[in-house]
Design a protein around this motif. Structure first.
Motif, PDB file in Angstrom:
ATOM      1  N   ASP A 130    -104.884  61.887  22.325  1.00 28.46           N
ATOM      2  CA  ASP A 130    -105.335  61.449  21.262  1.00 28.46           C
ATOM      3  C   ASP A 130    -105.327  59.905  21.168  1.00 28.46           C
ATOM      4  N   SER A 180    -102.649  58.038  18.784  1.00 28.62           N
ATOM      5  CA  SER A 180    -101.270  58.140  18.802  1.00 28.62           C
ATOM      6  C   SER A 180    -100.699  56.963  19.630  1.00 28.62           C
ATOM      7  N   SER A 193     -97.732  61.677  22.709  1.00 29.04           N
ATOM      8  CA  SER A 193     -99.161  62.040  22.490  1.00 29.04           C
ATOM      9  C   SER A 193     -99.802  63.438  22.570  1.00 29.04           C
ATOM     10  N   MET A 211    -109.434  65.337  17.655  1.00 30.81           N
ATOM     11  CA  MET A 211    -109.538  65.676  18.949  1.00 30.81           C
ATOM     12  C   MET A 211    -110.489  66.559  19.349  1.00 30.81           C
TER      13      MET A 211
END
Length: 87
Positions: free
Chosen positions: A9, A12, A17, A69
């Motif tokens: 991600d 993040s 993450s 994502m």
């Protein structure tokens, strides 16, 4: 087992993450994500697949991945399909 890193991600921080990998041996997609809260888990149990027990079995989890994502998840699916085709 040998994991191929697909993506993390990008929004993040440095820890915790959400991440996607593909197991190069089995072509399974391996995901790290946020643990779903109790309300989400309860709704998943309530709306479980027809014919399935209304429980989250031991050894399974409900995780949450950010919508941004999706491209990383598509890439993981494509990598798994390519590896399976070679197998």
């Amino acid at each position: 087992m040998s994991l191929q890193f697909i993506g993390v991600d990008p929004e993040s921080g440095q820890s915790g993450s959400p991440t996607a990998w593909v197991d190069e041996t089995t072509q399974d997609i391996v995901l790290q994500g946020y643990t779903a809260d109790e309300a989400t888990r309860a709704e998943c149990v309530e709306k479980n697949a027809p014919g399935h027990d209304k429980v989250i079995p031991d050894g399974e989890s409900v995780i949450r991945l950010p919508a941004h994502m999706v491209p990383i998840l598509r890439e993981a699916c494509d990598a798994a399909e390519r590896a399976a085709a070679v197998r």
